[in-house]
Design an enzyme around this catalytic site. Sequence first.
Site, PDB file in Angstrom:
ATOM      1  N   TRP A 135      12.998 -28.816 -17.348  1.00 30.42           N
ATOM      2  CA  TRP A 135      12.017 -27.878 -16.803  1.00 30.42           C
ATOM      3  C   TRP A 135      10.650 -28.572 -16.834  1.00 30.42           C
ATOM      4  O   TRP A 135      10.278 -29.162 -17.855  1.00 30.42           O
ATOM      5  CB  TRP A 135      12.008 -26.621 -17.665  1.00 30.42           C
ATOM      6  CG  TRP A 135      11.042 -25.559 -17.270  1.00 30.42           C
ATOM      7  CD1 TRP A 135      10.829 -25.075 -16.009  1.00 30.42           C
ATOM      8  CD2 TRP A 135      10.175 -24.816 -18.140  1.00 30.42           C
ATOM      9  NE1 TRP A 135       9.889 -24.072 -16.042  1.00 30.42           N
ATOM     10  CE2 TRP A 135       9.463 -23.905 -17.335  1.00 30.42           C
ATOM     11  CE3 TRP A 135       9.931 -24.840 -19.512  1.00 30.42           C
ATOM     12  CZ2 TRP A 135       8.527 -23.015 -17.864  1.00 30.42           C
ATOM     13  CZ3 TRP A 135       9.010 -23.963 -20.037  1.00 30.42           C
ATOM     14  CH2 TRP A 135       8.319 -23.061 -19.221  1.00 30.42           C
ATOM     15  N   ASP A 216      16.576 -23.910 -25.925  1.00 26.37           N
ATOM     16  CA  ASP A 216      15.815 -23.039 -25.026  1.00 26.37           C
ATOM     17  C   ASP A 216      16.838 -22.186 -24.263  1.00 26.37           C
ATOM     18  O   ASP A 216      17.671 -22.715 -23.530  1.00 26.37           O
ATOM     19  CB  ASP A 216      15.006 -23.927 -24.067  1.00 26.37           C
ATOM     20  CG  ASP A 216      14.125 -23.113 -23.121  1.00 26.37           C
ATOM     21  OD1 ASP A 216      14.231 -21.881 -23.097  1.00 26.37           O
ATOM     22  OD2 ASP A 216      13.325 -23.735 -22.388  1.00 26.37           O
ATOM     23  N   LYS A 250      13.829 -12.886 -17.161  1.00 21.13           N
ATOM     24  CA  LYS A 250      14.854 -12.855 -16.113  1.00 21.13           C
ATOM     25  C   LYS A 250      15.922 -11.824 -16.435  1.00 21.13           C
ATOM     26  O   LYS A 250      16.347 -11.082 -15.564  1.00 21.13           O
ATOM     27  CB  LYS A 250      15.525 -14.219 -15.951  1.00 21.13           C
ATOM     28  CG  LYS A 250      14.761 -15.399 -16.464  1.00 21.13           C
ATOM     29  CD  LYS A 250      13.860 -16.035 -15.458  1.00 21.13           C
ATOM     30  CE  LYS A 250      12.967 -17.048 -16.147  1.00 21.13           C
ATOM     31  NZ  LYS A 250      12.150 -17.837 -15.293  1.00 21.13           N
TER      32      LYS A 250
HETATM   33  C1  LMR Z   1      10.997 -21.580 -13.434  1.00 25.76           C
HETATM   34  O1  LMR Z   1      11.464 -22.618 -13.924  1.00 25.76           O
HETATM   35  O2  LMR Z   1      10.771 -21.442 -12.233  1.00 25.76           O
HETATM   36  C2  LMR Z   1      10.734 -20.399 -14.327  1.00 25.76           C
HETATM   37  O3  LMR Z   1      11.087 -20.696 -15.638  1.00 25.76           O
HETATM   38  C3  LMR Z   1       9.354 -19.881 -14.197  1.00 25.76           C
HETATM   39  C4  LMR Z   1       8.329 -20.771 -14.814  1.00 25.76           C
HETATM   40  O4  LMR Z   1       7.546 -20.268 -15.615  1.00 25.76           O
HETATM   41  O5  LMR Z   1       8.281 -21.967 -14.523  1.00 25.76           O
END
Ligand code: LMR
Length: 400
Positions: A135, A216, A250
């Site tokens: 992420w 996570d 979510k």
């Molecule tokens: C995403 O990866 O799009 C979500 O987790 C929202 C975010 O805060 O990035």
Amino acid sequence: MSLLSSVERAPRDPILGLTEAFKADDRSTKVNLGVGVYMDEAGKVPLLKCVSAAQQQLAEGRAPYGYLPIDGLKEYDDLVAGLVLTDPATGQTVVSRDRVAVVQGLGGTGSLKIAGDFLRSISTNGKLLISNPSWENHNALFSRAGFEVQQYPYYDPTGHRVDVDAMVAALGEAEAGTVVVLHACCHNPTGYDLSDQDWARVEQVVRDRGLIPLLDMAYQGFATGIAEDGAAVRRFAASGIVFVTTSFSKTFSLYGERIGALVVACTDADEAARVLSQLKIVVRTTYSNPPTNGASIVATVLADEQLRRQWEAELAEMRDRIKQMRTALVSGLAAARGDIDASHITDQNGMFSYSGLSKNQMVRLREEFALYGLDSGRLAIPALNPANIDRVVDGLAQVW
Ligand code: LMR
């Protein structure tokens, strides 16, 4: 010269910044395949029925808004520990509640930040590993918390799979005391999760090397189900210390409430009490104490058998719709262009699909077709619906 004249303009956020660009686009055909937000068949963020019912109960109770304790609403913290750690086979948590430190957090990100600040304060080497890829915000958040962030291999783009051998080998060389961030389920951004056997290998190497696992879990229930998706967390909790961040953005469609938690399974009750006392200092010096509403909603649903059942059914509905859209995308692409095999998209879990498209292809999608996915090739599948799927297939088929 003003004091601020040398301040540089920062690049826009790769995910939320894309939503800003999407909003500014006036083409009516645009689709936001960027941010991970579940949308229903009508393209709207749903208000879950269980949430509505909880809101009504809370409104009838009309409780005043005093400060919550620094670590959050007690009932919420207890229920979240139960949700995250209960083994479906026994109905019991894998570690007793007194061995677990829980703080209510501001969504998944806020909970990661509390974990990051605390872990950095006790870290012996200042090192933290995230998956390649991970992420976007993991790197930024943990770097800012003071960690030297590095990556362990995860995704194999040619095989469209997790390269677990490479992952285990890299973790086997990590220095003791290094924090390892793992995605409990619905890996963001790839959608490729570890199998049970893979998790057993990863847990073994993490424990053997004396690494600190931070799981996570922002999507519990979006892959297979609440219990199934929590299996990796329970595996780690049963074998030692583990840090777990969870989010109800979510799973309860409560994005704007910023509601999540940090759950730390400790060695004994005394250790849990000491850890909690330090986590409270992190919270107190960051935002003092958390907001009430989201925690009250989640706690009301989780405490009520009927509302909880309703929640699980609504979560299953969201999960199933995403799976249907994955299938529709794969068959649409195959029908549009016989040479496209996008079957890997149905092997992935959760909200995201790592399409395999390059940055150039993603830019073309945005500029020529008003389809907004991330530069990494990540597409948010819940943005698809019967009204836009043909348009998305058409754009993808032209740049694929
Ligand atoms: C995403 O990866 O799009 C979500 O987790 C929202 C975010 O805060 O990035």
